[in-house]
Scaffold this active site. Structure first.
Site, mmCIF file in Angstrom:
data_model
loop_
_atom_site.group_PDB
_atom_site.id
_atom_site.type_symbol
_atom_site.label_atom_id
_atom_site.label_comp_id
_atom_site.label_asym_id
_atom_site.label_seq_id
_atom_site.Cartn_x
_atom_site.Cartn_y
_atom_site.Cartn_z
ATOM 1 N N SER A 108 0.665 -1.269 -0.205
ATOM 2 C CA SER A 108 -0.445 0.259 -0.122
ATOM 3 C C SER A 108 0.453 1.386 -0.344
ATOM 4 O O SER A 108 0.762 2.466 0.007
ATOM 5 C CB SER A 108 -0.968 -0.283 0.771
ATOM 6 O OG SER A 108 -0.431 -0.085 2.665
ATOM 7 N N ASN A 122 -3.041 6.561 -0.256
ATOM 8 C CA ASN A 122 -2.833 6.889 0.899
ATOM 9 C C ASN A 122 -1.852 8.093 1.301
ATOM 10 O O ASN A 122 -1.791 8.842 2.003
ATOM 11 C CB ASN A 122 -1.747 4.854 1.681
ATOM 12 C CG ASN A 122 -2.688 4.077 1.754
ATOM 13 O OD1 ASN A 122 -3.664 4.358 2.363
ATOM 14 N ND2 ASN A 122 -2.169 3.151 1.145
HETATM 15 N N1 CAA Z 1 -17.248 -9.678 2.365
HETATM 16 C C1 CAA Z 1 -18.526 -9.807 2.048
HETATM 17 N N2 CAA Z 1 -19.968 -9.077 1.517
HETATM 18 C C2 CAA Z 1 -19.370 -7.628 2.589
HETATM 19 C C3 CAA Z 1 -18.044 -8.336 3.248
HETATM 20 C C4 CAA Z 1 -17.233 -8.749 2.583
HETATM 21 N N3 CAA Z 1 -15.577 -8.962 4.044
HETATM 22 N N4 CAA Z 1 -18.087 -6.864 4.007
HETATM 23 C C5 CAA Z 1 -19.637 -6.518 3.845
HETATM 24 N N5 CAA Z 1 -20.061 -6.835 2.755
HETATM 25 C C6 CAA Z 1 -21.503 -6.366 2.015
HETATM 26 C C7 CAA Z 1 -22.424 -6.930 3.344
HETATM 27 O O1 CAA Z 1 -22.936 -7.717 3.107
HETATM 28 C C8 CAA Z 1 -23.314 -5.129 2.550
HETATM 29 O O2 CAA Z 1 -23.902 -5.922 0.934
HETATM 30 P P1 CAA Z 1 -25.575 -5.105 0.358
HETATM 31 O O3 CAA Z 1 -25.182 -3.447 0.030
HETATM 32 O O4 CAA Z 1 -25.401 -5.456 -0.513
HETATM 33 O O5 CAA Z 1 -26.044 -5.186 1.594
HETATM 34 C C9 CAA Z 1 -22.541 -4.485 2.421
HETATM 35 O O6 CAA Z 1 -20.900 -4.920 1.739
HETATM 36 C C10 CAA Z 1 -22.579 -3.424 3.779
HETATM 37 O O7 CAA Z 1 -21.958 -3.742 4.614
HETATM 38 P P2 CAA Z 1 -22.672 -3.679 5.948
HETATM 39 O O8 CAA Z 1 -24.231 -3.793 5.339
HETATM 40 O O9 CAA Z 1 -22.348 -5.151 6.717
HETATM 41 O O10 CAA Z 1 -22.019 -3.175 6.533
HETATM 42 P P3 CAA Z 1 -21.837 -1.287 6.516
HETATM 43 O O11 CAA Z 1 -22.640 -1.268 5.196
HETATM 44 O O12 CAA Z 1 -20.898 -0.877 7.472
HETATM 45 O O13 CAA Z 1 -20.607 -1.307 4.738
HETATM 46 C C11 CAA Z 1 -18.140 -1.602 4.044
HETATM 47 C C12 CAA Z 1 -19.629 -2.336 5.242
HETATM 48 C C13 CAA Z 1 -17.988 -2.179 2.771
HETATM 49 C C14 CAA Z 1 -16.783 -1.398 4.896
HETATM 50 C C15 CAA Z 1 -18.534 0.049 4.827
HETATM 51 O O14 CAA Z 1 -18.300 0.507 5.670
HETATM 52 C C16 CAA Z 1 -16.996 1.165 4.111
HETATM 53 O O15 CAA Z 1 -17.626 0.889 2.633
HETATM 54 N N6 CAA Z 1 -15.883 1.546 4.534
HETATM 55 C C17 CAA Z 1 -14.981 1.833 4.227
HETATM 56 C C18 CAA Z 1 -14.327 0.992 3.449
HETATM 57 C C19 CAA Z 1 -12.733 1.726 2.557
HETATM 58 O O16 CAA Z 1 -12.510 2.365 2.824
HETATM 59 N N7 CAA Z 1 -12.469 0.609 2.401
HETATM 60 C C20 CAA Z 1 -10.724 0.613 2.733
HETATM 61 C C21 CAA Z 1 -9.588 1.330 3.299
HETATM 62 S S1 CAA Z 1 -7.510 2.030 2.425
HETATM 63 C C22 CAA Z 1 -7.681 0.279 2.308
HETATM 64 O O17 CAA Z 1 -7.892 -0.941 1.570
HETATM 65 C C23 CAA Z 1 -6.138 0.331 1.480
HETATM 66 C C24 CAA Z 1 -5.195 0.617 2.080
HETATM 67 O O18 CAA Z 1 -4.120 0.544 1.749
HETATM 68 C C25 CAA Z 1 -5.214 0.697 3.588
#
Ligand code: CAA
Length: 283
Positions: A115, A186
């Site tokens: 990352s 990042n």
């Molecule tokens: N596998 C499958 N499906 C998943 C899942 C997983 N591990 N995690 C979440 N989901 C699905 C859920 O089933 C749900 O589906 P629907 O939209 O069809 O209902 C959807 O994703 C949303 O999940 P939740 O309802 O459980 O929870 P939420 O609405 O709070 O969403 C989240 C969770 C997707 C994590 C959301 O909070 C989000 O997008 N957060 C930000 C994530 C982000 O910014 N990620 C990048 C981080 S930086 C990185 O990764 C790189 C780095 O270098 C640091």
């Protein structure tokens, strides 16, 4: 096509899963049998979630049947592409990439899910740098469509193009970044998380009010402190250290509060404690 993933942590599990979902045979390698057991259960849970939401058509067991969970890096011989997803530590990545490179076939592509670490630096650990590039996925990999593609000075145009097409074919929507610290994501995300931590550290607002500001004021799905817990506070710390060192700019320096949390084992969601408390997922 057979895809290898080295490292069965959060990112490695997700990367293996999306390739298996698209019909590819996958090998996930980890030195820890516990990590491999957990990976199988975690991928099954994720697939069941996707099936319930009608996002996949095949039974989770069928998709899981395409994934082998192995401890032996030599098994990567048969892979057309191998993605390294081990800890964000330069020495561990270099060592792992050198091992991967010594076992894969001559025409395999090697990607690193780093990352923040320089792709040019990492490319010096592989035998064929022209077939190596940065492929940075986002957590949760089965949900986030973005992938950052980062060629090194040596990456061939052909490898860049074929890898881009492969990633598109498994549902990813790529952006391209030059090899510069933190790439696109990042470089911009970590200073925001850093400022959120300093805002808390300076007693200006509570974690929940800082996060609420971004959720209700900017429509982010989670605020910066919750996101830091979700990414892993150790991962955030390591990325900030790379940015601080490589840019030589104190505005990337990891805050003391972040260091203290990491030093005391409070790593966010995965350890049950961070800026918030969580239930830890157990095997
Ligand atoms: N596998 C499958 N499906 C998943 C899942 C997983 N591990 N995690 C979440 N989901 C699905 C859920 O089933 C749900 O589906 P629907 O939209 O069809 O209902 C959807 O994703 C949303 O999940 P939740 O309802 O459980 O929870 P939420 O609405 O709070 O969403 C989240 C969770 C997707 C994590 C959301 O909070 C989000 O997008 N957060 C930000 C994530 C982000 O910014 N990620 C990048 C981080 S930086 C990185 O990764 C790189 C780095 O270098 C640091």
């Amino acid at each position: 096509m057979k895809v290898g993933v080295v490292g069965a942590g959060t990112m490695g599990r997700g990367i293996g899963q999306i390739f298996a979902q698209s019909g590819h045979d996958v090998i996930i390698i980890d030195v820890s049998p516990e990590a491999l057991n957990f990976a199988r259960k975690d991928i099954k849970n994720s697939l069941e979630r996707l099936l319930k939401k009608d996002k996949i058509k095949e039974a989770p067991e069928t998709i899981l049947g395409r994934i082998e969970f192995l401890g032996d890096i030599e098994s990567l011989k048969s892979c057309a592409i191998v993605i390294e997803a081990v800890f964000e530590r330069i020495d561990i990545k270099k060592d792992t990439l050198a091992k991967i490179s010594s076992f894969v076939s001559e025409d395999a592509v090697i990607g690193s899910n780093t990352s923040s670490i320089s792709i040019d630096v990492l490319s010096r650990s592989v035998k064929r740098p022209e077939r190596f590039l940065g492929i940075h996925f986002f957590n949760p990999v089965p949900v986030m469509s973005l992938v950052e593609i980062v060629p090194s000075e040596a990456t061939s145009r052909e490898i860049l193009e074929t890898t881009t097409e492969l990633l598109k074919s498994v549902g990813k929507d790529p952006v391209f970044s030059k090899n510069f610290p933190g790439f696109i994501s990042n470089r911009i995300l970590m200073p925001m998380i850093r400022e959120a931590i300093l805002t808390y550290e300076q007693g200006i607002a509570s974690p929940s009010d800082i996060d609420k500001t971004f959720m209700l004021g900017m429509n982010h799905p989670m605020g910066p402190l919750k996101l830091a817990d979700f990414i892993g506070l150790d991962v955030c710390y390591d990325i900030m250290e790379v940015l601080y060192r490589d840019f030589g700019n104190p505005s990337f320096k990891p805050p003391i509060t972040l260091k203290n949390l990491v030093d005391s084992g409070k790593l966010g969601v995965k350890s049950g404690r961070g800026f918030y408390n969580y239930k830890v997922k157990k095997e």
